[in-house]
Design a protein around this motif. Structure first.
Motif, PDB file in Angstrom:
ATOM      1  N   TRP A 176       0.834  -1.202   0.000  1.00  0.00           N
ATOM      2  CA  TRP A 176       0.000   0.000   0.000  1.00  0.00           C
ATOM      3  C   TRP A 176       0.867   1.250   0.000  1.00  0.00           C
ATOM      4  O   TRP A 176       2.017   1.224   0.436  1.00  0.00           O
ATOM      5  N   ASP A 177       0.304   2.324  -0.530  1.00  0.00           N
ATOM      6  CA  ASP A 177       0.958   3.620  -0.439  1.00  0.00           C
ATOM      7  C   ASP A 177      -0.091   4.731  -0.506  1.00  0.00           C
ATOM      8  O   ASP A 177      -1.251   4.499  -0.851  1.00  0.00           O
ATOM      9  N   LEU A 178       0.332   5.928  -0.126  1.00  0.00           N
ATOM     10  CA  LEU A 178      -0.524   7.115  -0.144  1.00  0.00           C
ATOM     11  C   LEU A 178      -0.027   8.057  -1.228  1.00  0.00           C
ATOM     12  O   LEU A 178       1.181   8.302  -1.326  1.00  0.00           O
ATOM     13  N   LEU A 179      -0.931   8.577  -2.021  1.00  0.00           N
ATOM     14  CA  LEU A 179      -0.579   9.556  -3.042  1.00  0.00           C
ATOM     15  C   LEU A 179      -1.278  10.869  -2.709  1.00  0.00           C
ATOM     16  O   LEU A 179      -2.466  11.044  -2.983  1.00  0.00           O
ATOM     17  N   PHE A 180      -0.536  11.778  -2.086  1.00  0.00           N
ATOM     18  CA  PHE A 180      -1.071  13.097  -1.776  1.00  0.00           C
ATOM     19  C   PHE A 180      -1.035  13.962  -3.039  1.00  0.00           C
ATOM     20  O   PHE A 180      -0.038  13.972  -3.764  1.00  0.00           O
ATOM     21  N   VAL A 181      -2.113  14.691  -3.279  1.00  0.00           N
ATOM     22  CA  VAL A 181      -2.182  15.605  -4.418  1.00  0.00           C
ATOM     23  C   VAL A 181      -2.357  17.018  -3.884  1.00  0.00           C
ATOM     24  O   VAL A 181      -3.403  17.363  -3.336  1.00  0.00           O
ATOM     25  N   ASP A 182      -1.300  17.815  -4.018  1.00  0.00           N
ATOM     26  CA  ASP A 182      -1.338  19.197  -3.537  1.00  0.00           C
ATOM     27  C   ASP A 182      -1.987  20.084  -4.591  1.00  0.00           C
ATOM     28  O   ASP A 182      -1.404  20.334  -5.649  1.00  0.00           O
ATOM     29  N   ASP A 183      -3.167  20.576  -4.284  1.00  0.00           N
ATOM     30  CA  ASP A 183      -3.951  21.356  -5.235  1.00  0.00           C
ATOM     31  C   ASP A 183      -3.613  22.848  -5.138  1.00  0.00           C
ATOM     32  O   ASP A 183      -4.484  23.687  -4.889  1.00  0.00           O
ATOM     33  N   SER A 186      -1.737  24.502  -2.873  1.00  0.00           N
ATOM     34  CA  SER A 186      -1.885  25.052  -1.515  1.00  0.00           C
ATOM     35  C   SER A 186      -1.002  26.276  -1.320  1.00  0.00           C
ATOM     36  O   SER A 186       0.093  26.378  -1.875  1.00  0.00           O
ATOM     37  N   THR A 187      -1.499  27.196  -0.473  1.00  0.00           N
ATOM     38  CA  THR A 187      -0.736  28.410  -0.160  1.00  0.00           C
ATOM     39  C   THR A 187      -0.111  28.339   1.222  1.00  0.00           C
ATOM     40  O   THR A 187       0.581  29.275   1.625  1.00  0.00           O
ATOM     41  N   ASP A 188      -0.360  27.261   1.965  1.00  0.00           N
ATOM     42  CA  ASP A 188       0.286  27.089   3.266  1.00  0.00           C
ATOM     43  C   ASP A 188       1.446  26.110   3.106  1.00  0.00           C
ATOM     44  O   ASP A 188       2.006  25.971   2.018  1.00  0.00           O
ATOM     45  N   ASP A 189       1.823  25.412   4.162  1.00  0.00           N
ATOM     46  CA  ASP A 189       2.961  24.484   4.114  1.00  0.00           C
ATOM     47  C   ASP A 189       2.531  23.038   3.892  1.00  0.00           C
ATOM     48  O   ASP A 189       3.213  22.103   4.338  1.00  0.00           O
ATOM     49  N   SER A 190       1.421  22.849   3.218  1.00  0.00           N
ATOM     50  CA  SER A 190       0.965  21.473   2.941  1.00  0.00           C
ATOM     51  C   SER A 190       2.003  20.693   2.143  1.00  0.00           C
ATOM     52  O   SER A 190       2.299  19.529   2.442  1.00  0.00           O
ATOM     53  N   LEU A 191       2.575  21.320   1.124  1.00  0.00           N
ATOM     54  CA  LEU A 191       3.570  20.638   0.305  1.00  0.00           C
ATOM     55  C   LEU A 191       4.811  20.295   1.121  1.00  0.00           C
ATOM     56  O   LEU A 191       5.398  19.224   0.946  1.00  0.00           O
ATOM     57  N   THR A 192       5.184  21.166   2.026  1.00  0.00           N
ATOM     58  CA  THR A 192       6.329  20.890   2.902  1.00  0.00           C
ATOM     59  C   THR A 192       6.078  19.657   3.755  1.00  0.00           C
ATOM     60  O   THR A 192       6.974  18.824   3.946  1.00  0.00           O
ATOM     61  N   MET A 235       4.104  17.151   2.981  1.00  0.00           N
ATOM     62  CA  MET A 235       4.172  15.998   2.089  1.00  0.00           C
ATOM     63  C   MET A 235       5.613  15.600   1.806  1.00  0.00           C
ATOM     64  O   MET A 235       5.952  14.408   1.803  1.00  0.00           O
ATOM     65  N   GLU A 236       6.449  16.590   1.559  1.00  0.00           N
ATOM     66  CA  GLU A 236       7.865  16.309   1.287  1.00  0.00           C
ATOM     67  C   GLU A 236       8.534  15.675   2.502  1.00  0.00           C
ATOM     68  O   GLU A 236       9.348  14.748   2.363  1.00  0.00           O
ATOM     69  N   ARG A 237       8.183  16.161   3.679  1.00  0.00           N
ATOM     70  CA  ARG A 237       8.765  15.602   4.910  1.00  0.00           C
ATOM     71  C   ARG A 237       8.364  14.143   5.083  1.00  0.00           C
ATOM     72  O   ARG A 237       9.208  13.285   5.408  1.00  0.00           O
ATOM     73  N   LEU A 238       7.086  13.839   4.853  1.00  0.00           N
ATOM     74  CA  LEU A 238       6.616  12.472   4.991  1.00  0.00           C
ATOM     75  C   LEU A 238       7.222  11.563   3.930  1.00  0.00           C
ATOM     76  O   LEU A 238       7.550  10.407   4.206  1.00  0.00           O
ATOM     77  N   GLN A 239       7.398  12.092   2.730  1.00  0.00           N
ATOM     78  CA  GLN A 239       7.963  11.285   1.646  1.00  0.00           C
ATOM     79  C   GLN A 239       9.415  10.918   1.923  1.00  0.00           C
ATOM     80  O   GLN A 239       9.856   9.805   1.640  1.00  0.00           O
ATOM     81  N   PHE A 247       3.750  12.003  -3.617  1.00  0.00           N
ATOM     82  CA  PHE A 247       2.935  13.201  -3.793  1.00  0.00           C
ATOM     83  C   PHE A 247       3.162  13.793  -5.172  1.00  0.00           C
ATOM     84  O   PHE A 247       4.165  13.527  -5.841  1.00  0.00           O
ATOM     85  N   LEU A 248       2.200  14.581  -5.598  1.00  0.00           N
ATOM     86  CA  LEU A 248       2.375  15.431  -6.771  1.00  0.00           C
ATOM     87  C   LEU A 248       1.736  16.772  -6.457  1.00  0.00           C
ATOM     88  O   LEU A 248       0.768  16.851  -5.707  1.00  0.00           O
ATOM     89  N   SER A 249       2.323  17.817  -7.026  1.00  0.00           N
ATOM     90  CA  SER A 249       1.895  19.179  -6.724  1.00  0.00           C
ATOM     91  C   SER A 249       1.503  19.894  -8.007  1.00  0.00           C
ATOM     92  O   SER A 249       2.200  19.810  -9.011  1.00  0.00           O
ATOM     93  N   PHE A 250       0.367  20.595  -7.971  1.00  0.00           N
ATOM     94  CA  PHE A 250      -0.104  21.344  -9.126  1.00  0.00           C
ATOM     95  C   PHE A 250       0.608  22.688  -9.245  1.00  0.00           C
ATOM     96  O   PHE A 250       1.115  23.229  -8.265  1.00  0.00           O
TER      97      PHE A 250
END
Length: 313
Positions: free
Chosen positions: A40-47, A49-55, A57-61, A70-73
């Motif tokens: 299993w794995d999780l695929l976060f999709v950063d839509d 975001s203007t906060d530190d959501s992507l940060t 995700m990167e930390r967890l990855q 993750f992938l970021s728009f």
């Protein structure tokens, strides 16, 4: 051994992401790894975001590269685009969709996996059994939406239906075969069909943060769903236009008879202006409905991508 990917759309969910990850790791680690024998794995999709959501995700990855991707728009494209991007980038045999705020109880995942493993179902969907805890006005309009769309659309959508579901590869491929820009996933998931098991659960509070859906956005999203899966608004506009035409004929007959019987008084111009305004309003209403459908056609024929990826790991 089968692989399962959980798609997690995120927009400004910095506080919820680590809590979601911990809960999913506990549940999937105990059940999938030890009992079901799947990966299993999780695929976060950063839509966008203007906060530190992507940060986050990167930390967890970095800390768990086996289970977190993750992938970021390039900007905010909306939740529907995030769902489509997740499905397009998931290559697993089982693919799930969940909200990061934990309003979708992950405790249902072992049961959902078991239903797919049995081979009796192609997808396991969910719906809320009650809306306890929601604002009364929002709950009322939500019920009205489901009653309306199920009355005018040939694609039934259960009241309280959630995007939270687990699908096998056949269902995912069928959904991806619909690359339309104007997307309403609740309708699309039901339109493709397949053998579906529906699980119910009670309303869950957000684990962190606040909802990003305003009442205005929900109303707009509801209208989008209705227009994506029904042409009845166009029929309604035609009926209203026809009814107003018939009414105007009777009104003219009445005016002629009154003039012949009682003369033609000059009084009455306020009512005449009111009738003109009413007819004009009906015409604009009908044109507005037709315009919405034409706008959707315009967006589709431009064939712009549903989303643009800025970063992916």
């Amino acid at each position: 051994m089968k692989k399962m990917t959980i798609i997690v759309p995120c927009y400004n969910e910095q506080a919820a992401i680590p809590l979601f990850y911990q809960r999913l790791k506990e549940i999937l680690g105990n059940y999938v790894d030890e009992y079901a024998g799947h990966q299993w794995d999780l695929l976060f999709v950063d839509d966008g975001s203007t906060d530190d959501s992507l940060t986050e995700m990167e930390r967890l990855q970095v800390s768990d590269p086996e289970h977190v991707h993750f992938l970021s728009f390039s900007r905010n494209f909306g939740k529907e685009a995030a769902l489509y991007a997740g499905l397009e980038n998931a290559d697993a045999e089982y693919v799930g969709v969940m909200d990061v705020d934990l309003q979708d109880p992950p405790e249902l995942l072992p049961q959902m996996i078991a239903y797919l493993d049995s081979g009796d179902y192609d997808t396991v969907a969910t719906k809320r059994d009650s809306r306890k805890g929601e604002p009364i006005v929002r709950s009322f309009f939500s019920k009205m939406f489901y009653k309306l769309i199920n009355r005018i659309s040939q694609t039934p959508i259960p009241e309280g239906a959630r995007d939270y579901r687990l699908m096998n590869r056949k269902v995912v491929d069928a959904v991806l075969a619909m690359p339309e820009v104007n997307r309403f996933s609740k309708g699309i998931f039901n339109w493709v069909g397949f053998r579906t098991k529906v699980l119910t659960f009670d309303h869950q509070d957000r684990v962190a943060g606040e909802t990003h859906w305003s009442f205005k956005q929900l109303v707009s999203y509801s209208f989008e769903g209705i227009m994506d899966f029904s042409d009845k608004p166009l029929t309604i506009a035609s009926v209203v236009g026809g009814a107003s035409f018939v009414l105007s004929i009777f009104s003219l007959i009445f005016i002629v008879i009154r003039a012949l019987a009682f003369g033609d008084p000059t009084a009455g111009w306020p009512s005449l202006v009111s009738i003109i305004l009413m007819i004009g309003g009906i015409q604009l209403f009908c044109l507005g409905i037709a315009g919405k459908y034409i706008a959707k056609i315009y967006l589709e024929v431009k064939q712009r991508p549903v989303y643009i990826t800025r970063e992916q790991k």
